[in-house]
Design a protein around this motif. Structure first.
Motif, PDB file in Angstrom:
ATOM      1  N   GLN A 163       0.865  -1.178   0.000  1.00 13.02           N
ATOM      2  CA  GLN A 163       0.000   0.000   0.000  1.00 13.02           C
ATOM      3  C   GLN A 163       0.906   1.233   0.000  1.00 13.02           C
ATOM      4  OE1 GLN A 163      -3.013  -0.341   3.179  1.00 13.02           O
ATOM      5  NE2 GLN A 163      -2.477  -2.518   3.248  1.00 13.02           N
ATOM      6  N   GLN A 164       1.045   1.862  -1.149  1.00 13.27           N
ATOM      7  CA  GLN A 164       1.983   2.964  -1.308  1.00 13.27           C
ATOM      8  C   GLN A 164       1.258   4.276  -1.607  1.00 13.27           C
ATOM      9  OE1 GLN A 164       5.831   2.117  -3.238  1.00 13.27           O
ATOM     10  NE2 GLN A 164       4.874   0.262  -4.044  1.00 13.27           N
ATOM     11  N   TYR A 205      13.299  -2.772  -1.851  1.00 14.15           N
ATOM     12  CA  TYR A 205      13.977  -3.396  -0.702  1.00 14.15           C
ATOM     13  C   TYR A 205      13.292  -2.903   0.566  1.00 14.15           C
ATOM     14  CZ  TYR A 205      17.895  -4.988   2.259  1.00 14.15           C
ATOM     15  OH  TYR A 205      18.675  -5.630   3.191  1.00 14.15           O
ATOM     16  N   VAL A 206      13.097  -3.793   1.535  1.00 11.51           N
ATOM     17  CA  VAL A 206      12.467  -3.425   2.808  1.00 11.51           C
ATOM     18  C   VAL A 206      13.482  -3.584   3.931  1.00 11.51           C
ATOM     19  CG1 VAL A 206      10.642  -3.957   4.457  1.00 11.51           C
ATOM     20  CG2 VAL A 206      10.162  -4.057   2.011  1.00 11.51           C
ATOM     21  N   PHE A 207      13.536  -2.571   4.803  1.00 10.77           N
ATOM     22  CA  PHE A 207      14.469  -2.538   5.934  1.00 10.77           C
ATOM     23  C   PHE A 207      13.699  -2.088   7.160  1.00 10.77           C
ATOM     24  CE2 PHE A 207      17.485   0.188   8.426  1.00 10.77           C
ATOM     25  CZ  PHE A 207      18.373  -0.801   8.826  1.00 10.77           C
ATOM     26  N   LYS A 208      13.848  -2.794   8.271  1.00  6.64           N
ATOM     27  CA  LYS A 208      13.149  -2.417   9.495  1.00  6.64           C
ATOM     28  C   LYS A 208      14.124  -1.798  10.485  1.00  6.64           C
ATOM     29  CE  LYS A 208       9.824  -3.977  12.952  1.00  6.64           C
ATOM     30  NZ  LYS A 208       9.162  -5.145  13.603  1.00  6.64           N
ATOM     31  N   TYR A 209      13.706  -0.668  11.039  1.00  9.72           N
ATOM     32  CA  TYR A 209      14.546   0.015  12.026  1.00  9.72           C
ATOM     33  C   TYR A 209      13.657   0.865  12.929  1.00  9.72           C
ATOM     34  CZ  TYR A 209      18.415   2.549  14.117  1.00  9.72           C
ATOM     35  OH  TYR A 209      19.308   3.059  15.015  1.00  9.72           O
ATOM     36  N   GLY A 210      13.940   0.848  14.223  1.00 10.54           N
ATOM     37  CA  GLY A 210      13.174   1.658  15.158  1.00 10.54           C
ATOM     38  C   GLY A 210      11.698   1.315  15.183  1.00 10.54           C
ATOM     39  N   GLY A 211      11.360   0.055  14.874  1.00 10.65           N
ATOM     40  CA  GLY A 211       9.971  -0.364  14.869  1.00 10.65           C
ATOM     41  C   GLY A 211       9.203   0.013  13.622  1.00 10.65           C
ATOM     42  N   LYS A 212       9.857   0.614  12.631  1.00  3.77           N
ATOM     43  CA  LYS A 212       9.200   1.038  11.395  1.00  3.77           C
ATOM     44  C   LYS A 212       9.772   0.272  10.201  1.00  3.77           C
ATOM     45  CE  LYS A 212       6.835   4.425  13.373  1.00  3.77           C
ATOM     46  NZ  LYS A 212       5.360   4.468  13.431  1.00  3.77           N
ATOM     47  N   TYR A 213       8.971   0.184   9.156  1.00  2.98           N
ATOM     48  CA  TYR A 213       9.365  -0.477   7.920  1.00  2.98           C
ATOM     49  C   TYR A 213       9.669   0.579   6.864  1.00  2.98           C
ATOM     50  CZ  TYR A 213       7.423  -4.627  10.133  1.00  2.98           C
ATOM     51  OH  TYR A 213       7.169  -5.649  11.008  1.00  2.98           O
ATOM     52  N   TYR A 214      10.835   0.459   6.247  1.00  2.00           N
ATOM     53  CA  TYR A 214      11.261   1.398   5.218  1.00  2.00           C
ATOM     54  C   TYR A 214      11.288   0.675   3.874  1.00  2.00           C
ATOM     55  CZ  TYR A 214      12.574   4.424   9.069  1.00  2.00           C
ATOM     56  OH  TYR A 214      12.526   5.222  10.192  1.00  2.00           O
ATOM     57  N   VAL A 250       7.960   5.173   4.627  1.00  2.00           N
ATOM     58  CA  VAL A 250       7.964   4.502   5.929  1.00  2.00           C
ATOM     59  C   VAL A 250       6.546   4.088   6.299  1.00  2.00           C
ATOM     60  CG1 VAL A 250       7.740   6.673   7.234  1.00  2.00           C
ATOM     61  CG2 VAL A 250       8.808   4.664   8.312  1.00  2.00           C
ATOM     62  N   ALA A 251       6.430   2.982   7.051  1.00  3.02           N
ATOM     63  CA  ALA A 251       5.124   2.468   7.456  1.00  3.02           C
ATOM     64  C   ALA A 251       5.246   1.772   8.802  1.00  3.02           C
ATOM     65  CB  ALA A 251       4.574   1.497   6.419  1.00  3.02           C
ATOM     66  N   ASP A 252       4.105   1.555   9.442  1.00  4.13           N
ATOM     67  CA  ASP A 252       4.055   0.813  10.699  1.00  4.13           C
ATOM     68  C   ASP A 252       3.985  -0.688  10.477  1.00  4.13           C
ATOM     69  OD1 ASP A 252       4.046   3.113  12.354  1.00  4.13           O
ATOM     70  OD2 ASP A 252       1.891   3.365  12.033  1.00  4.13           O
ATOM     71  N   ARG A 253       3.608  -1.094   9.271  1.00  3.31           N
ATOM     72  CA  ARG A 253       3.480  -2.501   8.944  1.00  3.31           C
ATOM     73  C   ARG A 253       4.208  -2.810   7.643  1.00  3.31           C
ATOM     74  NH1 ARG A 253      -2.730  -3.780   8.693  1.00  3.31           N
ATOM     75  NH2 ARG A 253      -2.611  -1.947   7.324  1.00  3.31           N
ATOM     76  N   PHE A 254       4.625  -4.042   7.500  1.00  2.00           N
ATOM     77  CA  PHE A 254       5.360  -4.461   6.311  1.00  2.00           C
ATOM     78  C   PHE A 254       4.588  -4.146   5.029  1.00  2.00           C
ATOM     79  CE2 PHE A 254       5.861  -7.944   3.169  1.00  2.00           C
ATOM     80  CZ  PHE A 254       7.185  -7.747   2.810  1.00  2.00           C
ATOM     81  N   GLU A 255       3.290  -4.443   5.018  1.00  2.00           N
ATOM     82  CA  GLU A 255       2.503  -4.249   3.806  1.00  2.00           C
ATOM     83  C   GLU A 255       2.052  -2.807   3.604  1.00  2.00           C
ATOM     84  OE1 GLU A 255      -0.348  -5.639   7.067  1.00  2.00           O
ATOM     85  OE2 GLU A 255       1.716  -6.042   6.415  1.00  2.00           O
ATOM     86  N   GLU A 314      21.735   8.654   8.498  1.00  2.00           N
ATOM     87  CA  GLU A 314      21.324   9.208   9.783  1.00  2.00           C
ATOM     88  C   GLU A 314      19.824   9.011   9.938  1.00  2.00           C
ATOM     89  OE1 GLU A 314      22.395  13.280   9.890  1.00  2.00           O
ATOM     90  OE2 GLU A 314      20.977  13.901   8.351  1.00  2.00           O
ATOM     91  N   TRP A 315      19.415   8.766  11.176  1.00  2.00           N
ATOM     92  CA  TRP A 315      18.009   8.543  11.512  1.00  2.00           C
ATOM     93  C   TRP A 315      17.488   9.779  12.212  1.00  2.00           C
ATOM     94  CZ3 TRP A 315      16.023   5.921  16.454  1.00  2.00           C
ATOM     95  CH2 TRP A 315      14.658   5.609  16.343  1.00  2.00           C
ATOM     96  N   THR A 316      16.297  10.225  11.848  1.00  2.00           N
ATOM     97  CA  THR A 316      15.743  11.426  12.469  1.00  2.00           C
ATOM     98  C   THR A 316      14.902  11.105  13.705  1.00  2.00           C
ATOM     99  OG1 THR A 316      13.786  11.449  11.027  1.00  2.00           O
ATOM    100  CG2 THR A 316      15.746  12.624  10.254  1.00  2.00           C
ATOM    101  N   GLY A 317      15.027   9.885  14.198  1.00  2.00           N
ATOM    102  CA  GLY A 317      14.455   9.550  15.490  1.00  2.00           C
ATOM    103  C   GLY A 317      13.030   9.043  15.430  1.00  2.00           C
ATOM    104  N   PRO A 318      12.490   8.653  16.603  1.00  2.00           N
ATOM    105  CA  PRO A 318      11.152   8.061  16.643  1.00  2.00           C
ATOM    106  C   PRO A 318      10.028   9.033  16.306  1.00  2.00           C
ATOM    107  CG  PRO A 318      11.997   8.413  18.859  1.00  2.00           C
ATOM    108  CD  PRO A 318      13.131   8.711  17.932  1.00  2.00           C
ATOM    109  N   ALA A 319      10.308  10.331  16.315  1.00  2.00           N
ATOM    110  CA  ALA A 319       9.292  11.304  15.905  1.00  2.00           C
ATOM    111  C   ALA A 319       9.369  11.585  14.405  1.00  2.00           C
ATOM    112  CB  ALA A 319       9.448  12.601  16.687  1.00  2.00           C
ATOM    113  N   GLY A 320      10.595  11.701  13.881  1.00  2.00           N
ATOM    114  CA  GLY A 320      10.763  11.989  12.458  1.00  2.00           C
ATOM    115  C   GLY A 320      10.657  10.763  11.570  1.00  2.00           C
ATOM    116  N   ASN A 321      11.265   9.646  12.037  1.00  2.00           N
ATOM    117  CA  ASN A 321      11.182   8.368  11.325  1.00  2.00           C
ATOM    118  C   ASN A 321      11.628   8.455   9.869  1.00  2.00           C
ATOM    119  OD1 ASN A 321      10.266   6.429  13.285  1.00  2.00           O
ATOM    120  ND2 ASN A 321       8.337   7.573  13.342  1.00  2.00           N
TER     121      ASN A 321
END
Length: 440
Positions: free
Chosen positions: A301-302, A315-324, A363-368, A425-432
């Motif tokens: 779902q894009q 490509y899917v990469f998970k970091y900080g609880g989020k899916y990229y 970025v998403a909260d779920r893989f799909e 660089e990661w912009t943190g759990p707020a920026g994601n």
């Protein structure tokens, strides 16, 4: 290490932010409140998200998103005999990752390479090579394949040339993967965009037979030994690539021969998924010999551009609880009605020039999904992967596309097709967001 949930590491930036926070709270009550706010912002534990170009679909061309001397380097891979004249490895679709094997970090590198005498990895190449290291900076050595194929070129873990290794019940090279000939191109059959994954204590190599192959599409190999192999083809690819065929690719591809390309493997806990082309995915069977059968492959779902251009290298990469979700997108340069330059992820069109092969990410909260709007994570860093090193550092690969655009210029072509790495660089759990490390 490419799939795990990662905690937040407390470092010098976080400590500085705590000190700045206490000082800033007192200063905000003074007449110099605006100055204190600016100072506090400059010492936050995470860098900020950049405002996106508007409208959605414009490319972010700022130099801070380029791989530079201060945020990137070229991997010092061990040279093969074919590399001696160039002095480095010629590589497209660079892939690097870090896995913990027997309690120790092991770095792996692979990519699309070419044969001596050709300027590109087409109309044929001779297979897939793997390099390993215990440290990201090296030394990087070719995988030791001498015990498997004495006298053969070291580091080559799979090739269409290995068809003679097929045995009843064990296929190394399927008929649709072998080299072949025609009157237009001569020798044909190329393999590209390999990825190496360590899952359930086994090595899996996902790659794609390219446009000059009998059938074009993604397949997977599994090692019967270590990272060096020997590898065999999974049973789901004995007759064809993954998924169903459709019309696609250059005009010289026969109808029905084109499948989804640029396959990638994503794993989490004890499950694994195949990521295909630019929008679909499939779950692997528990035995990892094929994907779970389905009438139609599910789609991510894009939030597409309008119009949506051709994207590749998903490509899917998970970091900080989020899916990229990563894609490669061509930034095409054109001219606005007022004479200014437009850089955008546009489809091909009149007076549109391919410029940079960028990495765009959502970025998403779920893989799909659903996935957010995309942003430019790296200029010229398309068709890459993200990974975490064994110290917790974040990286992206890049290769500088030599086919078109900025790096195809004769003045720059000698520096194209490299096994490159750029810090993220990661912009943190707020920026994601994940970006190529910016200067400030």
């Amino acid at each position: 290490m490419n799939r795990s949930e990662h905690g937040i590491h407390v470092g010098r930036r976080t400590l500085l932010a705590g000190v700045a926070g206490s000082v800033g709270a007192a200063a905000l009550s003074t007449a110099a409140g605006q100055t204190a706010q600016a100072e506090a912002a400059s010492t936050q534990p995470y860098p900020p998200n950049w405002p996106d170009p508007s409208p959605y679909g414009l490319a972010d061309t700022r130099k801070d998103l380029w791989p530079r001397r201060d945020n990137s380097f070229i991997l010092p891979l061990e040279l093969r005999p074919r590399d001696k004249a160039l002095g480095r490895v010629w590589m497209r679709d660079t892939y690097v990752n870090c896995f913990v094997v027997n309690g120790r970090p092991l770095y792996v590198a692979t990519g699309t390479t070419r044969v001596p005498g050709l300027t590109a990895a087409a109309p044929w190449n001779d297979g897939l090579f793997v390099w390993t290291a215990r440290n990201l900076r090296g030394p990087w050595k070719l995988a030791d394949t001498t015990g498997i194929r004495p006298g053969a070129e070291r580091g080559k873990v799979w090739s269409p040339e290995f068809v003679d290794e097929n045995r009843p019940g064990r296929t190394v090279v399927a008929p649709w993967q072998t080299h072949w000939h025609d009157d237009q191109f001569g020798k044909r059959g190329n393999v590209w965009a390999p990825e190496l994954h360590y899952f359930r204590d086994k090595w899996y190599l996902v790659a794609c037979m390219g446009d000059h192959s009998r059938k074009v599409g993604s397949f997977m190999l599994v090692s019967e030994g270590g990272v060096e192999g020997p590898y065999r083809l999974v049973r789901g690819n004995l007759d064809k690539p993954f998924g169903d065929s459709f019309i696609g690719g250059p005009s010289f591809i026969e109808p029905g021969a084109y499948h989804h390309i640029d396959g990638s493997l994503y794993s989490e806990d004890d499950e694994a998924w195949l990521v295909l082309h630019n929008h679909v995915y499939a779950k692997f069977r528990d035995d990892m010999e094929d994907i779970v059968p389905t009438t139609n492959l599910p789609s991510f779902q894009q939030t597409p551009y309008n119009p949506e251009p051709y994207l590749e290298g998903a490509y899917v990469f998970k970091y900080g609880g989020k899916y990229y979700l990563l894609h490669a997108a061509w930034d095409r340069r054109s001219t606005n009605p007022d004479g200014s330059t437009r850089n955008a992820y546009d489809p091909p069109g009149p007076d549109r020039t391919q410029d940079q092969y960028d990495a765009v990410v959502a970025v998403a909260d779920r893989f799909e999904g659903p996935y957010s709007r995309r942003w430019t994570a790296g200029v010229g860093a398309g068709h890459n992967n993200f990974f975490e090193d064994h110290h917790g550092g974040l990286w992206a690969t890049f290769f500088r596309n030599p086919a078109f655009g900025y790096w195809a210029d004769p003045a720059r072509i000698a520096d194209a097709a490299v096994p490159g790495l750029v810090r993220l660089e990661w912009t943190g759990p707020a920026g994601n967001r994940l970006y190529a490390r910016r200067r400030n």
